[in-house]
Design a protein around this motif. Sequence first.
Motif, PDB file in Angstrom:
ATOM      1  N   GLY A  23      19.574  70.889  74.118  1.00  0.00           N
ATOM      2  CA  GLY A  23      18.431  71.733  73.806  1.00  0.00           C
ATOM      3  C   GLY A  23      18.564  73.139  74.351  1.00  0.00           C
ATOM      4  N   GLU A  84      14.346  62.148  79.942  1.00  0.00           N
ATOM      5  CA  GLU A  84      14.525  62.856  78.670  1.00  0.00           C
ATOM      6  C   GLU A  84      14.400  61.912  77.475  1.00  0.00           C
ATOM      7  N   ASP A  88      11.524  62.168  74.625  1.00  0.00           N
ATOM      8  CA  ASP A  88      11.888  62.308  73.218  1.00  0.00           C
ATOM      9  C   ASP A  88      11.103  61.315  72.353  1.00  0.00           C
ATOM     10  N   ALA A 115      14.312  68.340  71.554  1.00  0.00           N
ATOM     11  CA  ALA A 115      15.356  68.638  72.543  1.00  0.00           C
ATOM     12  C   ALA A 115      15.113  70.001  73.194  1.00  0.00           C
TER      13      ALA A 115
END
Length: 131
Positions: A23, A84, A88, A115
């Motif tokens: 990202g 993460e 997501d 991201a």
Amino acid sequence: MQRLLMIAGTALLALTVQASAEGDPAKGEKVFKKCAACHAVGPEAKNKVGPELNGIVGRAWGAVDGYKYSANLLELADGKVWDEETLDVYLTKPKDLIPKGKMAFAGLKKEDDRANVIAYLNQYNEDGSSK
């Protein structure tokens, strides 16, 4: 010489792919504007409709002082952390992860947007300072 250029090009491509998978915080800051009506991040962040998000990456579920979380989030929280991968899933469609949660936002459908937002949020420590 040609082989050396090919190896260098392959290494550059690998770094580019890795960076895009992780990202882009600058792009994430733009996408975060969709979140800013309910959430804040940074040194002056305060709870709004949703909790402030400083230090969210790696933080336990339901851990922001002074924020009243939904009963459903607290029931599901048992030892869970906002890593993460979990962020997501949540940002894709919040109700899929926490069906009776307070978040009314439908989600971010684009993988790159998710991201990028996660990369943007990951820049902040719990006190709102930059990492």
